[in-house]
Design an enzyme around this catalytic site. Sequence first.
Site, PDB file in Angstrom:
ATOM      1  N   ASP A 198      23.641 -11.207   6.210  1.00  0.00           N
ATOM      2  CA  ASP A 198      23.951 -12.188   5.165  1.00  0.00           C
ATOM      3  C   ASP A 198      25.451 -12.299   4.923  1.00  0.00           C
ATOM      4  OD1 ASP A 198      23.339 -13.910   2.804  1.00  0.00           O
ATOM      5  OD2 ASP A 198      24.184 -12.192   1.731  1.00  0.00           O
ATOM      6  N   LEU A 245       0.802  -1.221   0.000  1.00  0.00           N
ATOM      7  CA  LEU A 245       0.000   0.000   0.000  1.00  0.00           C
ATOM      8  C   LEU A 245       0.836   1.273   0.000  1.00  0.00           C
ATOM      9  CD1 LEU A 245      -2.879  -1.039   2.425  1.00  0.00           C
ATOM     10  CD2 LEU A 245      -2.749  -1.253  -0.064  1.00  0.00           C
ATOM     11  N   CYS A 246       2.149   1.135  -0.121  1.00  0.00           N
ATOM     12  CA  CYS A 246       3.009   2.320  -0.222  1.00  0.00           C
ATOM     13  C   CYS A 246       2.949   2.902  -1.632  1.00  0.00           C
ATOM     14  CB  CYS A 246       4.449   1.963   0.125  1.00  0.00           C
ATOM     15  SG  CYS A 246       4.744   1.777   1.888  1.00  0.00           S
ATOM     16  N   HIS A 247       3.084   4.213  -1.713  1.00  0.00           N
ATOM     17  CA  HIS A 247       3.045   4.892  -2.999  1.00  0.00           C
ATOM     18  C   HIS A 247       4.423   4.896  -3.659  1.00  0.00           C
ATOM     19  CE1 HIS A 247      -0.345   6.522  -0.688  1.00  0.00           C
ATOM     20  NE2 HIS A 247      -0.938   6.701  -1.845  1.00  0.00           N
ATOM     21  N   MET A 249       8.397   4.977   5.488  1.00  0.00           N
ATOM     22  CA  MET A 249       8.588   3.566   5.163  1.00  0.00           C
ATOM     23  C   MET A 249       9.851   3.357   4.342  1.00  0.00           C
ATOM     24  SD  MET A 249       6.232   2.385   6.885  1.00  0.00           S
ATOM     25  CE  MET A 249       6.710   0.704   6.518  1.00  0.00           C
ATOM     26  N   GLU A 250      10.178   4.318   3.501  1.00  0.00           N
ATOM     27  CA  GLU A 250      11.409   4.216   2.713  1.00  0.00           C
ATOM     28  C   GLU A 250      12.641   4.221   3.620  1.00  0.00           C
ATOM     29  OE1 GLU A 250       8.270   5.143  -0.088  1.00  0.00           O
ATOM     30  OE2 GLU A 250       8.754   5.901   1.897  1.00  0.00           O
TER      31      GLU A 250
END
Length: 312
Positions: free
Chosen positions: A125, A74-76, A110-111
Amino acid sequence: MEFTHLDENGMVRMADVSGKPPTRRKACASGRIVMLPETIALLRRKELPKGNVLAAAKIAGIQAAKQTSTLIPLCHQLNLSWIDIEFEIGDDSIGIAATVITRESTGVEMEALAAVSVAALTIYDMCKAVDKTMEISAIRLDHKTGGKSSAAEYHPRTAILVMSDSIAAGTATDHSGAILREGLQKAGCAVEALTITPDEPVEIAATVEAWIGEGIEFIVTSGGTGLGPRDLAIDTLAPKFTRRLPGVEQELLRWGQTKTRTAMLSRLAAGVIGNTVVVCLPGSTSAAKDALEVLVPAIFHAFPMLKGDGHA
């Protein structure tokens, strides 16, 4: 409470940000990955088998920020102006800090969080062959700026004046004034009056002058800004302005023009009468909605300035 990510049936949806003007937005996030001191020593000496861990982690974090809309449904999709990731190497952990900047209609929290998360996963990793004890923790949003959340907290005493012969006569219904009242109340303003007058200069002027005398700090008018013979709001009120607010006028016109071609015909105006900010808007519901998007919350910065409290 209204949830923008749910429709009327409770189904998920993207929030519609098309009505929000783009502004500069910045978000900073951080996190930490804990590991053995021996692993830190190998990293410092660049002796880990997979190569330069932090260089790879930085690139991975930047790529993650760019791909956030793909990773999180749902992020743009946003045009990111700048991304940076910094690392702080401790005795038994590595701190990760990400900063993301954009000029868009929604924020980049969010980014920034995605950048930190993927940078930490990349470190994990690249070090897991020599360290099975690593732990990623404390990923959080540290702060953000831009948008409504960073606006001044001042909320002025407010009044709304709707100018319309037909609404005043009861042959039409006011919608724009109601939209303005609801939007300004949601923004924290105390809307002390919503008055409807006919397009009569004497009545318009008397209403505004009375409000100013009562200490109303913010007056928003709706209607009377067109080219018709009864569009008298600007002719009545603009001569009373002690100072114009051309930036407000330009932004309202610019934003309206992106929605409606005929917005260029509006004679909307904004100015100050004494210590009262007056904004004269077209009477359409779209103009009222656009004005809320443009004015809230930026206009609130004007009132401490009028009181001599500076530009903070």
